[in-house]
Design a protein around this motif. Structure first.
Motif, PDB file in Angstrom:
ATOM      1  N   PRO A  61       0.806  -1.217   0.000  1.00 14.91           N
ATOM      2  CA  PRO A  61       0.000   0.000   0.000  1.00 14.91           C
ATOM      3  C   PRO A  61       0.838   1.265   0.000  1.00 14.91           C
ATOM      4  O   PRO A  61       2.000   1.252   0.397  1.00 14.91           O
ATOM      5  N   ILE A  64       0.617   5.252   4.988  1.00 15.89           N
ATOM      6  CA  ILE A  64       0.205   4.757   6.302  1.00 15.89           C
ATOM      7  C   ILE A  64      -0.552   5.863   7.008  1.00 15.89           C
ATOM      8  O   ILE A  64      -0.019   6.952   7.235  1.00 15.89           O
ATOM      9  N   ASP A  69      -3.249   0.143   8.289  1.00 16.50           N
ATOM     10  CA  ASP A  69      -2.315   0.324   7.175  1.00 16.50           C
ATOM     11  C   ASP A  69      -0.927  -0.202   7.540  1.00 16.50           C
ATOM     12  O   ASP A  69      -0.262  -0.866   6.740  1.00 16.50           O
TER      13      ASP A  69
END
Length: 257
Positions: A61, A64, A69
């Motif tokens: 991803p 954060i 996350d």
């Protein structure tokens, strides 16, 4: 494939001005880099700028914001089965001017939510992961120029930066038992960028200079204090490849490439 791999270094906020300087300094020092940042034009520009650098990997991803996350990112890192030696964190939203007295309290609440709590979420999950490595690992935050005294017109940023500095001091103490050195490189001046170069003061450092000093913290064992002021004398090209003292075997595994 099989061979020898140097440890990787993770850069959070790699798409930002400071983050890109840290990425460049790490690549200059011969370190493999995992770049994490918000997907968009700036991350695309970073990838394009270092397109010829095989040691750079853009990760998803892309950012954060909270514990979820951070946990997802750590799960991905564990799947890589490759040693992680250091993390650099440069997480901040763009500055917005305004007097503290003129803004609603929610403005400060949001500033803390976006510029402080992501640092805590990242540290809570990544510092224990670093602690699993053999030897000393490093977690380095980059601080701005408005933590020690109020910055006129940017009071919300000053409060958040001061809180981030205190967070660094607390993490510095708590992480020692895990074998992780937490430090902040405190940059006390604005950065010179292509956009402000015409009006920048001579003493303003470049992003690359900040990156080089930040990377030097990984090799200077005597700098054990939590907050380290930026020093242009430390913003030098490294004399040897980073992590050259390490030799980790690479286990045979399938890849998607």
């Amino acid at each position: 494939m099989s061979g020898i791999l140097n440890p990787e270094v993770l850069v959070l906020g790699a798409a930002g001005t400071v983050g890109s300087g840290v990425v460049g300094a790490l690549l200059e020092a011969g370190s493999p880099v995992l770049a994490v940042g918000r997907d968009g034009p700036r991350m695309q520009s970073l990838a394009a700028h270092f397109a010829d650098e095989p040691a750079l990997e853009i990760m998803t991803p892309g950012c954060i914001s909270n514990d979820e996350d951070a946990a997802k990112l750590v799960a991905i890192l564990r799947q890589r089965q490759r040693p992680l030696r250091a993390v650099f964190a440069s997480l901040a939203t763009p500055l917005e001017s305004g007097r503290l007295l003129d803004k609603p309290t929610d403005f400060l609440r949001n500033k803390l939510e976006y510029d402080l709590l992501p640092h805590l979420a990242a540290a809570r999950h990544l510092i224990p992961l670093l602690g699993e490595q053999e030897g000393m690992s490093h977690y380095v935050l980059i601080g701005g120029p408005h933590a020690e005294c109020g910055w006129a017109g940017y009071g919300h940023a000053s409060i958040t930066a001061a809180a981030l500095r205190m967070l660094t001091n607390v993490l510095h103490e708590e992480a020692q038992a895990l074998g992780v050195r937490v430090q902040m490189l405190a940059v006390d001046k604005p950065l010179t960028t292509p956009d402000n170069a015409r009006n920048a003061c001579a003493e303003w450092p470049s992003a690359m200079a900040v990156g080089r000093h930040a990377v030097s913290l990984l090799t200077r064992t005597e700098r054990t204090r939590a907050v380290v002021p930026f020093d242009a004398g430390r913003a030098l090209t490294p004399p040897r490849a980073l992590f050259s003292e390490f030799s980790f075997p690479l286990a045979t595994r399938e890849t998607n490439s």
